[in-house]
Design a protein around this motif. Structure first.
Motif, PDB file in Angstrom:
ATOM      1  N   LYS A   1       0.850  -1.183   0.000  1.00 51.69           N
ATOM      2  CA  LYS A   1       0.000   0.000   0.000  1.00 51.69           C
ATOM      3  C   LYS A   1       0.885   1.231   0.000  1.00 51.69           C
ATOM      4  N   ILE A   2       0.485   2.235  -0.766  1.00 48.79           N
ATOM      5  CA  ILE A   2       1.142   3.528  -0.677  1.00 48.79           C
ATOM      6  C   ILE A   2       0.070   4.588  -0.462  1.00 48.79           C
ATOM      7  N   MET A   3       0.477   5.699   0.116  1.00 46.14           N
ATOM      8  CA  MET A   3      -0.469   6.771   0.401  1.00 46.14           C
ATOM      9  C   MET A   3      -0.016   8.063  -0.238  1.00 46.14           C
ATOM     10  N   LEU A   4      -0.976   8.783  -0.787  1.00 46.76           N
ATOM     11  CA  LEU A   4      -0.728  10.099  -1.365  1.00 46.76           C
ATOM     12  C   LEU A   4      -1.452  11.124  -0.498  1.00 46.76           C
ATOM     13  N   LEU A   5      -0.719  12.119  -0.028  1.00 48.48           N
ATOM     14  CA  LEU A   5      -1.311  13.175   0.788  1.00 48.48           C
ATOM     15  C   LEU A   5      -1.002  14.520   0.159  1.00 48.48           C
ATOM     16  N   SER A   6      -2.034  15.267  -0.153  1.00 50.75           N
ATOM     17  CA  SER A   6      -1.841  16.633  -0.626  1.00 50.75           C
ATOM     18  C   SER A   6      -1.521  17.512   0.571  1.00 50.75           C
ATOM     19  N   ILE A   7      -0.477  18.320   0.477  1.00 51.17           N
ATOM     20  CA  ILE A   7      -0.124  19.169   1.616  1.00 51.17           C
ATOM     21  C   ILE A   7      -1.224  20.185   1.905  1.00 51.17           C
ATOM     22  N   ALA A   8      -2.077  20.449   0.903  1.00 47.79           N
ATOM     23  CA  ALA A   8      -3.194  21.369   1.110  1.00 47.79           C
ATOM     24  C   ALA A   8      -4.229  20.804   2.082  1.00 47.79           C
ATOM     25  N   GLU A   9      -4.144  19.502   2.359  1.00 47.29           N
ATOM     26  CA  GLU A   9      -5.062  18.890   3.312  1.00 47.29           C
ATOM     27  C   GLU A   9      -4.695  19.224   4.758  1.00 47.29           C
ATOM     28  N   GLY A  10      -3.476  19.717   4.974  1.00 46.15           N
ATOM     29  CA  GLY A  10      -3.074  20.111   6.318  1.00 46.15           C
ATOM     30  C   GLY A  10      -2.144  19.123   6.979  1.00 46.15           C
ATOM     31  N   HIS A  11      -1.411  19.612   7.995  1.00 41.98           N
ATOM     32  CA  HIS A  11      -0.414  18.759   8.646  1.00 41.98           C
ATOM     33  C   HIS A  11      -0.976  17.944   9.797  1.00 41.98           C
ATOM     34  N   ASP A  12      -2.293  18.008  10.000  1.00 43.45           N
ATOM     35  CA  ASP A  12      -2.899  17.250  11.099  1.00 43.45           C
ATOM     36  C   ASP A  12      -3.331  15.844  10.706  1.00 43.45           C
ATOM     37  N   LYS A  13      -3.233  15.509   9.434  1.00 41.44           N
ATOM     38  CA  LYS A  13      -3.813  14.255   8.946  1.00 41.44           C
ATOM     39  C   LYS A  13      -3.152  12.986   9.501  1.00 41.44           C
ATOM     40  N   PRO A  14      -1.823  12.908   9.654  1.00 41.29           N
ATOM     41  CA  PRO A  14      -1.250  11.657  10.174  1.00 41.29           C
ATOM     42  C   PRO A  14      -1.819  11.233  11.527  1.00 41.29           C
ATOM     43  N   LEU A  15      -1.956  12.166  12.443  1.00 40.49           N
ATOM     44  CA  LEU A  15      -2.439  11.807  13.774  1.00 40.49           C
ATOM     45  C   LEU A  15      -3.955  11.632  13.815  1.00 40.49           C
ATOM     46  N   LYS A  16      -4.660  12.208  12.843  1.00 40.91           N
ATOM     47  CA  LYS A  16      -6.119  12.030  12.779  1.00 40.91           C
ATOM     48  C   LYS A  16      -6.509  10.718  12.104  1.00 40.91           C
TER      49      LYS A  16
ATOM     50  N   PRO B   1      -4.396   7.649  11.589  1.00 39.30           N
ATOM     51  CA  PRO B   1      -3.115   6.934  11.738  1.00 39.30           C
ATOM     52  C   PRO B   1      -3.002   5.641  10.948  1.00 39.30           C
ATOM     53  N   LEU B   2      -4.112   4.906  10.782  1.00 38.22           N
ATOM     54  CA  LEU B   2      -4.018   3.596  10.136  1.00 38.22           C
ATOM     55  C   LEU B   2      -3.516   3.705   8.703  1.00 38.22           C
ATOM     56  N   MET B   3      -3.931   4.741   7.991  1.00 39.86           N
ATOM     57  CA  MET B   3      -3.475   4.931   6.613  1.00 39.86           C
ATOM     58  C   MET B   3      -1.958   4.993   6.534  1.00 39.86           C
ATOM     59  N   PHE B   4      -1.367   5.696   7.480  1.00 40.10           N
ATOM     60  CA  PHE B   4       0.084   5.883   7.496  1.00 40.10           C
ATOM     61  C   PHE B   4       0.795   4.628   8.010  1.00 40.10           C
ATOM     62  N   GLN B   5       0.177   3.940   8.948  1.00 40.62           N
ATOM     63  CA  GLN B   5       0.761   2.714   9.493  1.00 40.62           C
ATOM     64  C   GLN B   5       0.763   1.581   8.481  1.00 40.62           C
ATOM     65  N   GLU B   6      -0.226   1.549   7.612  1.00 37.63           N
ATOM     66  CA  GLU B   6      -0.367   0.458   6.652  1.00 37.63           C
ATOM     67  C   GLU B   6       0.444   0.675   5.372  1.00 37.63           C
TER      68      GLU B   6
ATOM     69  N   LEU C   1       4.448   7.171  13.510  1.00 36.17           N
ATOM     70  CA  LEU C   1       3.464   6.098  13.343  1.00 36.17           C
ATOM     71  C   LEU C   1       4.050   4.905  12.604  1.00 36.17           C
ATOM     72  N   ASN C   2       5.002   5.180  11.710  1.00 35.14           N
ATOM     73  CA  ASN C   2       5.578   4.132  10.866  1.00 35.14           C
ATOM     74  C   ASN C   2       7.030   4.497  10.535  1.00 35.14           C
ATOM     75  N   PRO C   3       7.984   4.077  11.357  1.00 35.31           N
ATOM     76  CA  PRO C   3       9.391   4.454  11.158  1.00 35.31           C
ATOM     77  C   PRO C   3       9.982   3.963   9.834  1.00 35.31           C
ATOM     78  N   LYS C   4       9.369   2.964   9.211  1.00 34.21           N
ATOM     79  CA  LYS C   4       9.898   2.404   7.964  1.00 34.21           C
ATOM     80  C   LYS C   4       9.320   3.084   6.718  1.00 34.21           C
ATOM     81  N   LEU C   5       8.501   4.105   6.922  1.00 37.35           N
ATOM     82  CA  LEU C   5       7.828   4.772   5.817  1.00 37.35           C
ATOM     83  C   LEU C   5       8.822   5.489   4.910  1.00 37.35           C
TER      84      LEU C   5
END
Length: 215
Positions: free
Chosen positions: A134-149, A151-156, A185-189
């Motif tokens: 799995k890979i994740m795409l995050l637009s920076i326009a979505e804000g810097h709060d998304k990883p902690l809100k 978390p599973l997306m980033f962990q997976e 959340l995911n040190p290997k990311l």
């Protein structure tokens, strides 16, 4: 009970996902599940990746949307085999949906099959499809709060692509915080700063992708 029903759904999905993975392995195709929120740029990423690889990697695509065929048409215009899945309201793809369409693609003639999941920051992370990664795409326009809100997306995910960095001067997004929180959340990311509009960072992403496939 609701909990039991949800558990049964996930168990059944995992069984079909395992069967899908076996089919993909036998075909020799590497499968990548692309996840993001709506409008983050998944299709634009695929277009840039296809152009950057320039035929050196044989690519196929499964497009997932609630409705419409615009994204699939954009990929088809690049000469890439593509299948559209319309979920009709479901907020994610599941393994059975993938099973239903996989025979419409020339799997044995592909190096990579990209699955563009439905735009959603929750459900896609919970359902395996039979993918290798799995890979994740995050637009920076979505804000810097998304990883902690979310978390599973980033962990997976194995890779995080931070898109639209060309917009950084026009937002209050903290790129450093996004990376710090994501890695907590995911040190290997693996993290890539990219712009699908300008092409910045796409070369590094494709270089990493190419090395991954060669392994």
């Amino acid at each position: 009970m609701k909990v039991k029903v949800v558990t049964n759904i996930l168990v059944a999905n995992e069984r079909i996902a395992a069967e899908n993975k076996k089919i993909f392995e036998e075909a020799g195709v590497y499968v990548i599940n692309i996840m993001s929120g709506p409008g983050a740029g998944k299709t634009s990423l695929l277009e840039r990746t296809i152009r950057e690889t320039d035929g050196k990697i044989r690519i196929g695509v499964i497009e997932g949307d609630i409705a419409g065929t615009d994204d699939a048409e954009r990929i088809e215009n690049l000469g890439i085999p593509v299948v559209q899945i319309n979920t009709g309201g479901a907020c994610h793809l599941d393994a059975n949906m993938i099973r239903e369409v996989m025979n419409e693609l020339p799997l044995k003639d592909l190096d990579i099959l990209f699955v563009e999941n439905v735009g959603n920051l929750v459900c896609p992370a919970e359902f395996k499809l039979g993918e290798d990664m799995k890979i994740m795409l995050l637009s920076i326009a979505e804000g810097h709060d998304k990883p902690l809100k979310y978390p599973l997306m980033f962990q997976e995910s194995s890779a995080l692509l931070l898109n639209k960095i060309d917009l950084l001067p026009y937002t209050n997004a903290d790129l450093g915080k996004i990376k710090q929180d994501s890695l907590s959340l995911n040190p290997k990311l693996n993290i890539f700063d990219i712009s699908c509009k300008t092409g910045e960072g796409i070369g590094e992403w494709v270089k990493w992708l190419t090395a991954l496939i060669k392994k």
